[in-house]
Design an enzyme around this catalytic site. Sequence first.
Site, PDB file in Angstrom:
ATOM      1  CE  LYS A  67      -6.367   7.059   5.933  1.00  0.00           C
ATOM      2  NZ  LYS A  67      -6.720   7.763   7.810  1.00  0.00           N
ATOM      3  CB  VAL A 118      -5.694  -1.880   4.494  1.00  0.00           C
ATOM      4  CG1 VAL A 118      -6.395  -2.856   4.340  1.00  0.00           C
ATOM      5  CG2 VAL A 118      -4.190  -1.595   5.602  1.00  0.00           C
ATOM      6  CB  SER A 122     -10.516   1.397   9.319  1.00  0.00           C
ATOM      7  OG  SER A 122     -10.390   1.735   8.291  1.00  0.00           O
ATOM      8  CB  ALA A 123     -13.711   2.187   4.704  1.00  0.00           C
ATOM      9  CG  ASP A 124      -8.785   0.145   6.237  1.00  0.00           C
ATOM     10  OD1 ASP A 124      -9.029   0.681   4.889  1.00  0.00           O
ATOM     11  OD2 ASP A 124      -7.915  -0.014   6.533  1.00  0.00           O
ATOM     12  CD  GLU A 135      -0.756   1.109   3.686  1.00  0.00           C
ATOM     13  OE1 GLU A 135      -1.061   1.898   3.309  1.00  0.00           O
ATOM     14  OE2 GLU A 135      -1.355   0.315   4.575  1.00  0.00           O
ATOM     15  CE  LYS A 167      -1.890   2.030  11.321  1.00  0.00           C
ATOM     16  NZ  LYS A 167      -3.201   1.820  10.396  1.00  0.00           N
ATOM     17  CG  ASP A 185     -13.101   7.014  13.411  1.00  0.00           C
ATOM     18  OD1 ASP A 185     -12.867   6.438  11.851  1.00  0.00           O
ATOM     19  OD2 ASP A 185     -11.519   7.823  13.504  1.00  0.00           O
TER      20      ASP A 185
HETATM   21  N1  PSU Z   1       0.369   0.549   8.305  1.00  0.00           N
HETATM   22  C1  PSU Z   1       1.328   1.500   8.804  1.00  0.00           C
HETATM   23  N2  PSU Z   1       0.561   2.431   8.987  1.00  0.00           N
HETATM   24  C2  PSU Z   1      -0.225   3.684   7.614  1.00  0.00           C
HETATM   25  C3  PSU Z   1      -1.335   2.510   7.929  1.00  0.00           C
HETATM   26  C4  PSU Z   1      -0.733   0.816   7.500  1.00  0.00           C
HETATM   27  O1  PSU Z   1       1.909   1.047   8.890  1.00  0.00           O
HETATM   28  O2  PSU Z   1      -0.304   4.997   8.438  1.00  0.00           O
HETATM   29  C5  PSU Z   1      -2.474   3.347   7.260  1.00  0.00           C
HETATM   30  C6  PSU Z   1      -3.419   1.965   6.000  1.00  0.00           C
HETATM   31  O3  PSU Z   1      -2.919   2.653   4.718  1.00  0.00           O
HETATM   32  C7  PSU Z   1      -5.087   1.567   6.578  1.00  0.00           C
HETATM   33  C8  PSU Z   1      -5.228   3.113   7.262  1.00  0.00           C
HETATM   34  O4  PSU Z   1      -5.403   1.743   5.553  1.00  0.00           O
HETATM   35  O5  PSU Z   1      -3.174   3.661   7.966  1.00  0.00           O
HETATM   36  C9  PSU Z   1      -5.770   3.247   8.338  1.00  0.00           C
HETATM   37  O6  PSU Z   1      -6.649   4.715   8.255  1.00  0.00           O
HETATM   38  P1  PSU Z   1      -7.660   4.481   8.842  1.00  0.00           P
HETATM   39  O7  PSU Z   1      -7.877   4.369   9.971  1.00  0.00           O
HETATM   40  O8  PSU Z   1      -7.983   6.388   8.446  1.00  0.00           O
HETATM   41  O9  PSU Z   1      -8.696   4.010   8.335  1.00  0.00           O
HETATM   42 MN    MN Z   2     -11.968   6.874  10.487  1.00  0.00          MN
END
Ligand code: PSU
Ligand code: MN
Length: 292
Positions: free
Chosen positions: A65, A85, A119-121, A4, A138, A117
């Site tokens: 993003k 992702v 994630s769409a992942d 990614e 995370k 909140d």
């Molecule tokens: N893994 C990392 N650093 C990142 C990400 C993943 O080590 O920044 C990114 C990925 O692209 C993942 C995103 O989809 O963080 C999640 O963002 P959000 O929580 O806004 O959906």
């Molecule tokens: Mn989010």
Amino acid sequence: MALESTVITHGLPWPDNLETARRVEAEVRDAGATPATIAVLDGALSIGLSEAQLERLARTPDVAKLSRADLAICMSQRRTGGTTVAATMIAARLAGIEVFATGGIGGVHRGAGKSFDISADLQELAQTRVTVICAGAKAILDLPATLEVLETLGVPVIAYGQDSLPAFWSATSGLAAPLRLDSPAEIAAAHLMRARLGLPGGQIIANPVPAADEVPLSVLTPLIEVAQAEAEAQNISAKAVTPFLLSRLAQLSEGRTLTANISLLRNNARLAASVACALADAFPGCKRPGRE
Ligand code: PSU
Ligand code: MN
């Protein structure tokens, strides 16, 4: 295999982002697979970037993003963005790539009961058939809630080589992982079986960060609370939340989370490359570098 690019545009600071992206690609090649870093460049959904393209992406501040919702508009407006992702899974699927390595997937944020909140992942994992190698979700997230949502969505969460769920910078979250596998061949076989069953979604392989670089949860927990409180006080919301927390934690930990992040990205790339090779081996006609 796919890599990614939000980690390059929003996850790591310059110049660590470029250096890491190059090293991650090198890890994949050394393990006998072909890396395809995915991004949108001036409207083109690019599957595999040249050295110059990678550098441009890493150097340009304020690129978009891109998640599922943003991909088509970025392309139709001929703009540039790093793929999360979710968006990388969509692109990988379109390109016929079945294995993808990242750092950590997004998930259910702390306080999601109020902020909604999530994630769409997670939704993407439920519908797009790509095996995603990560170091868990995370640790800034609400991990029990993330596991519950993934269970509801029918996404297999598989710890690699251990019983407990890894937590990104920490090798263990203290939570039991729902599933466990111990080799690239087993991961490839499970991926193929999902396809035979006609199941549409992907599977999450949670690969623990190498012990030498991990930051234990006992060290991280108080720092996460500080960063989280700052995000709330500053009204950080939507797409900005994860990048803000990652960068604040790198500062608060005096670089330890950054070192762990780089190490786990390389580690995930190596495992994903082995899984891609195991998948290729399941198809006798399938070419891969270094195979007769
Ligand atoms: N893994 C990392 N650093 C990142 C990400 C993943 O080590 O920044 C990114 C990925 O692209 C993942 C995103 O989809 O963080 C999640 O963002 P959000 O929580 O806004 O959906
Ligand atoms: Mn989010």
